[in-house]
Scaffold this motif. Structure first.
Motif, mmCIF file in Angstrom:
data_model
loop_
_atom_site.group_PDB
_atom_site.id
_atom_site.type_symbol
_atom_site.label_atom_id
_atom_site.label_comp_id
_atom_site.label_asym_id
_atom_site.label_seq_id
_atom_site.Cartn_x
_atom_site.Cartn_y
_atom_site.Cartn_z
ATOM 1 N N THR A 122 -10.937 3.030 19.089
ATOM 2 C CA THR A 122 -11.945 3.932 19.649
ATOM 3 C C THR A 122 -12.213 3.511 21.087
ATOM 4 O OG1 THR A 122 -12.982 4.236 17.487
ATOM 5 C CG2 THR A 122 -14.269 4.862 19.409
ATOM 6 N N SER A 123 -12.117 4.453 22.010
ATOM 7 C CA SER A 123 -12.307 4.104 23.415
ATOM 8 C C SER A 123 -13.046 5.213 24.141
ATOM 9 C CB SER A 123 -10.955 3.848 24.101
ATOM 10 O OG SER A 123 -10.190 5.037 24.158
ATOM 11 N N SER A 124 -13.572 4.864 25.302
ATOM 12 C CA SER A 124 -14.245 5.848 26.148
ATOM 13 C C SER A 124 -14.157 5.405 27.595
ATOM 14 C CB SER A 124 -15.720 6.007 25.756
ATOM 15 O OG SER A 124 -16.449 4.831 26.061
ATOM 16 N N TRP A 125 -14.194 6.386 28.497
ATOM 17 C CA TRP A 125 -14.333 6.077 29.918
ATOM 18 C C TRP A 125 -15.282 7.073 30.570
ATOM 19 C CZ3 TRP A 125 -13.217 10.186 32.884
ATOM 20 C CH2 TRP A 125 -12.167 11.038 32.565
ATOM 21 N N THR A 126 -15.897 6.636 31.643
ATOM 22 C CA THR A 126 -16.703 7.521 32.474
ATOM 23 C C THR A 126 -16.396 7.226 33.936
ATOM 24 O OG1 THR A 126 -18.588 5.995 32.617
ATOM 25 C CG2 THR A 126 -18.596 7.581 30.801
ATOM 26 N N ILE A 127 -16.609 8.230 34.773
ATOM 27 C CA ILE A 127 -16.507 8.047 36.214
ATOM 28 C C ILE A 127 -17.594 8.873 36.884
ATOM 29 C CG2 ILE A 127 -14.789 9.898 36.506
ATOM 30 C CD1 ILE A 127 -13.575 8.100 38.766
ATOM 31 N N ASP A 128 -18.260 8.283 37.864
ATOM 32 C CA ASP A 128 -19.293 8.965 38.652
ATOM 33 C C ASP A 128 -18.989 8.757 40.121
ATOM 34 O OD1 ASP A 128 -21.786 9.839 36.810
ATOM 35 O OD2 ASP A 128 -20.850 8.052 35.990
ATOM 36 N N ALA A 129 -19.121 9.827 40.914
ATOM 37 C CA ALA A 129 -18.795 9.734 42.334
ATOM 38 C C ALA A 129 -19.666 10.690 43.144
ATOM 39 C CB ALA A 129 -17.319 10.016 42.579
ATOM 40 N N PRO A 130 -20.884 10.281 43.501
ATOM 41 C CA PRO A 130 -21.657 11.065 44.469
ATOM 42 C C PRO A 130 -21.214 10.702 45.886
ATOM 43 C CG PRO A 130 -22.962 9.220 43.674
ATOM 44 C CD PRO A 130 -21.648 9.156 42.939
ATOM 45 N N ASN A 131 -20.971 11.711 46.728
ATOM 46 C CA ASN A 131 -20.488 11.415 48.067
ATOM 47 C C ASN A 131 -20.773 12.593 48.986
ATOM 48 O OD1 ASN A 131 -17.573 13.000 48.196
ATOM 49 N ND2 ASN A 131 -18.141 12.344 46.135
ATOM 50 N N ALA A 132 -20.646 12.346 50.281
ATOM 51 C CA ALA A 132 -20.950 13.378 51.271
ATOM 52 C C ALA A 132 -20.057 13.201 52.485
ATOM 53 C CB ALA A 132 -22.414 13.309 51.697
ATOM 54 N N PHE A 133 -19.964 14.288 53.277
ATOM 55 C CA PHE A 133 -19.243 14.224 54.546
ATOM 56 C C PHE A 133 -20.055 14.999 55.575
ATOM 57 C CE2 PHE A 133 -16.225 16.015 57.639
ATOM 58 C CZ PHE A 133 -15.719 14.837 58.146
ATOM 59 N N LEU A 134 -20.435 14.312 56.659
ATOM 60 C CA LEU A 134 -21.220 14.931 57.723
ATOM 61 C C LEU A 134 -20.546 14.655 59.057
ATOM 62 C CD1 LEU A 134 -23.317 13.542 55.466
ATOM 63 C CD2 LEU A 134 -25.004 14.701 56.890
ATOM 64 N N GLU A 135 -20.623 15.650 59.948
ATOM 65 C CA GLU A 135 -19.978 15.542 61.263
ATOM 66 C C GLU A 135 -20.916 16.105 62.311
ATOM 67 O OE1 GLU A 135 -15.553 16.622 62.978
ATOM 68 O OE2 GLU A 135 -16.620 18.094 61.751
ATOM 69 N N ASN A 136 -20.912 15.478 63.516
ATOM 70 C CA ASN A 136 -21.764 16.025 64.573
ATOM 71 C C ASN A 136 -21.129 17.278 65.178
ATOM 72 O OD1 ASN A 136 -19.727 15.043 66.188
ATOM 73 N ND2 ASN A 136 -20.997 13.554 67.282
ATOM 74 N N LYS A 137 -21.877 18.000 66.005
ATOM 75 C CA LYS A 137 -21.414 19.289 66.506
ATOM 76 C C LYS A 137 -20.157 19.173 67.357
ATOM 77 C CE LYS A 137 -25.906 21.630 66.442
ATOM 78 N NZ LYS A 137 -26.922 22.351 67.253
ATOM 79 N N SER A 138 -20.049 18.115 68.118
ATOM 80 C CA SER A 138 -18.886 17.973 68.995
ATOM 81 C C SER A 138 -17.653 17.471 68.262
ATOM 82 C CB SER A 138 -19.210 17.004 70.138
ATOM 83 O OG SER A 138 -19.389 15.682 69.632
ATOM 84 N N GLY A 139 -17.835 16.991 67.044
ATOM 85 C CA GLY A 139 -16.709 16.445 66.303
ATOM 86 C C GLY A 139 -16.343 15.047 66.730
ATOM 87 N N SER A 140 -17.196 14.385 67.513
ATOM 88 C CA SER A 140 -16.884 13.046 67.996
ATOM 89 C C SER A 140 -17.326 11.961 67.034
ATOM 90 C CB SER A 140 -17.548 12.817 69.355
ATOM 91 O OG SER A 140 -18.964 12.901 69.228
ATOM 92 N N ALA A 141 -18.019 12.327 65.961
ATOM 93 C CA ALA A 141 -18.491 11.323 65.014
ATOM 94 C C ALA A 141 -18.634 11.959 63.635
ATOM 95 C CB ALA A 141 -19.838 10.750 65.466
ATOM 96 N N PHE A 142 -18.425 11.166 62.625
ATOM 97 C CA PHE A 142 -18.664 11.634 61.261
ATOM 98 C C PHE A 142 -19.269 10.497 60.450
ATOM 99 C CE2 PHE A 142 -14.325 9.977 61.221
ATOM 100 C CZ PHE A 142 -14.361 9.108 60.141
ATOM 101 N N PHE A 143 -19.847 10.866 59.308
ATOM 102 C CA PHE A 143 -20.512 9.908 58.436
ATOM 103 C C PHE A 143 -20.079 10.186 57.009
ATOM 104 C CE2 PHE A 143 -24.608 8.785 56.072
ATOM 105 C CZ PHE A 143 -24.287 7.443 55.990
ATOM 106 N N LEU A 144 -19.640 9.143 56.328
ATOM 107 C CA LEU A 144 -19.170 9.259 54.949
ATOM 108 C C LEU A 144 -19.892 8.245 54.069
ATOM 109 C CD1 LEU A 144 -17.105 10.422 52.872
ATOM 110 C CD2 LEU A 144 -15.593 8.548 53.517
ATOM 111 N N PRO A 145 -20.973 8.647 53.405
ATOM 112 C CA PRO A 145 -21.568 7.792 52.375
ATOM 113 C C PRO A 145 -20.987 8.164 51.015
ATOM 114 C CG PRO A 145 -23.062 9.589 52.884
ATOM 115 C CD PRO A 145 -21.806 9.826 53.700
#
Length: 609
Positions: free
Chosen positions: A499-522
């Motif tokens: 008998t076995s089980s697995w779980t996976i959880d992945a909350p995440n986001a992608f944000l970028e500034n207007k000029s596209g010169s920076a992004f943030f990935l939490p």
């Protein structure tokens, strides 16, 4: 590893694609195995909204020196998988890859070796890797002739360099490990002006003589069909390391005609191999290696997410695998996996399907076929049949087979706040089947009956899934399975369960500034795997095994043109493995907890020490 082509891909893949050229002392992506015959690595351009971020990251931050703080240094990669138990005897060591360097799409490193003679209690594959610079994660494969004996993912390096070490129990392949053999080692690496890392691999075989309570390996049979070695999806525990069971023949089946490589299973495709087997088969199992690629690297985050690997013999359903959600060492956010890697990532075990109900009818020529239902990209697969034979002809056939293909999942979608840009989906699948077959030999007949029940669930919430602006995704996946096997007949009365089980959880986001010169990935990833198994033979004491693994990690990455990125993260991993009963010396307990913060191990608790 390999990235999707669709501009409307789910957030996990979009974010990873957007980070493709970012330097974190390694490459942030999920590209692993690709062969020169397949056109090189599939580094797919991200959707247009993320294009500026990619160009900015690639030109402005690759190679940027980070100041003191988190991830300024990174410990060597480690896996929390269960260590191999070995006899207290001195092994005979045979090197099959000696500091083999894998540059730009290199051929495999091949070694022809004469293996030692003896009655071995255990054979262990020992792999050491080193790498420095910037590089993506890559698949590493090792073959004995045409049979695969190892599959793993290399960790992403740092400019200062990393070293990793793995051991894998391959005693179940002992029939191959005799005489003069040719071994092939692959790392499908590709170099560029930015991707400079060259993995260097050393692989050895350790042949352990019996001693200290470890017996010589014995051929498995109907009375004791458990096979030694590392595999998952087994019915009941593998043979105890002290009393290893091995097949008498190993027959590679996938892909047909290949010398030592994976087969590609594309969406909607069935791959087959025709194989001629001996007439005295008493037990049979399929060791199947299979990993999702391209869009299906993150199959567990897609909609629909359900995947089923289907195996048939001469068109008759023979077994299914509902796969494990591996997260490679650059997957989702690479900071999470420095230095603690995901469950089974660096040493991906085979899926072991018990085919003994078919054993009495396997003599002669047969076609083994494989399909991945729900495949949205492509999968790489290879495998070998592990056969028990004893020189006396067998006959038999199926009594019943209620397995049918494919299993259908059910998906429902609702829209939060009445907005199509905020979908909430729920998916479920369930299957139950039984396969029973008979094996007859010298006027005696044994019956082997397998039963399995599986349930799958996947729930997701998204905000702006096209990532045309700030986008967020929450994923929770889970699966449970319970399997039973009984073997009855003259002199045999055995029952096994798992008998076995697995779980996976992945909350995440992608944000970028207007000029596209920076992004943030939490991002965060949590994986859990639990397995409990038991084997009972007649009135003897039962052998019991249990395993529980957990990885909980978080990473936050901010890249910008100013050259002052944010790198923040921590990961905690735990494992508890236990085996008991059966005979003296089989009792075993292993526990470990590792806590890493900012790339540095801050706590490592192990029992036994």
């Amino acid at each position: 590893m390999r990235l999707p082509f669709l501009p409307s891909r789910r957030l996990l893949a979009i974010a990873v694609a957007a980070l493709m050229l970012v330097a974190l002392g390694g490459a942030v992506t999920a590209v692993a195995s690709s062969r020169s015959g397949r056109g090189g690595p599939r580094r797919v351009a991200p959707p247009a909204v993320a294009g500026n971020a990619v160009r900015s990251a690639g030109s402005g931050s690759r190679g940027t020196a980070r100041g003191a703080g988190e991830f300024a240094t990174t410990a060597n990669p480690l896996t929390l998988d269960q260590p191999v138990q070995v006899p207290p005897t001195k092994p005979v060591v045979v090197t099959i890859a000696n500091h083999a360097a894998f540059g730009n799409a290199p051929p495999p490193a091949t070694t022809t070796a004469t293996l030692p003679r003896g009655r071995w209690a255990q054979v262990v594959l020992d792999v050491t890797g080193t790498e420095s610079g910037v590089q993506y994660d890559r698949l590493c494969e090792i073959f004995d002739g045409t049979s695969q004996i190892f599959l793993g993912v290399t960790p992403e390096p740092t400019p200062a360099g990393i070293t990793w070490h793995l051991q894998k129990d391959i005693t179940g392949y002992l029939p191959l490990l005799t005489g003069t053999r040719t071994f092939s080692t692959y790392v499908d690496n590709y170099l560029s002006s930015a991707d400079t890392g060259i993995p260097v691999i050393t692989a050895k075989l350790l042949f352990y003589p019996a001693g200290g309570g470890f017996w010589p390996a014995q051929p498995a049979g109907l009375a004791a069909p458990a096979l030694a070695g590392d595999a998952i999806n087994e019915t009941g525990p593998a043979a105890s390391p002290q009393h290893p069971g091995v097949p008498t023949q190993v027959v590679p089946i996938l892909p047909q005609g290949a010398t030592n490589t994976f087969g590609t299973v594309n969406a909607g495709q069935t791959v087959s191999a025709t194989v001629t087997l001996p007439s005295d088969v008493t037990t049979a199992a399929l060791d199947l290696y299979a990993v999702g690629q391209s869009t299906d690297e993150f199959w567990w985050s897609l909609e629909p997410a359900f995947r089923e690997i289907e195996v048939s013999i001469d068109g008759k359903p023979a077994g299914v695998v509902w796969p494990f959600p591996y997260v490679y060492t650059g997957g989702v956010n690479p900071l999470i996996w420095r230095p603690v890697t995901g469950i089974h990532t660096m040493d991906i075990p085979s899926y072991r399907l018990d085919l003994t109900p078919f054993a009495g009818m396997l003599g002669g020529t047969h076609t083994i076929s494989l399909t991945v239902a729900g495949n949205a990209g492509y999968w790489l697969a290879g495998g070998s049949l592990l056969l028990g034979t004893d020189g006396r002809p067998t006959t038999g056939g199926l009594v019943s087979d209620t397995l049918s293909f494919p299993t259908t999942s059910h998906v429902t979608t609702k829209h939060a706040l009445g907005s199509a840009a905020k979908p909430v989906t729920s998916e479920s699948a369930a299957a139950r089947y039984q396969i029973s077959g008979q094996v007859s030999q010298d006027g005696r007949t044994w019956t082997d009956t397998l039963g399995q029940r599986l349930e799958f669930g996947d729930d997701q919430s998204d905000i702006n899934p096209s990532c045309s602006g700030p986008c967020y995704q929450w994923v929770h996946g889970e699966e449970t399975q319970s399997s039973t096997e009984t073997v009855s007949g003259p002199g045999v009365n055995m029952a096994r369960s798992d008998t076995s089980s697995w779980t996976i959880d992945a909350p995440n986001a992608f944000l970028e500034n207007k000029s596209g010169s920076a992004f943030f990935l939490p991002a965060a990833v949590s994986q859990q795997l639990t397995d409990m198994a038991r084997q009972q033979r007649g009135f003897s004491a039962g052998l019991q095994a249990s395993l529980s693994e957990s990885i909980i990690g978080y990473g936050a990455l901010d890249e910008n043109s100013s050259g002052a990125p944010i790198t923040n993260g921590d990961t905690t991993g735990t494992i508890a493995a236990q085996m008991s009963g059966g005979w003296p010396g089989a009792n075993y307990l292993y526990q470990r907890t590792v806590v890493a913060r900012g790339g540095v191990i801050v706590q490592d608790l192990t029992q036994p020490a």
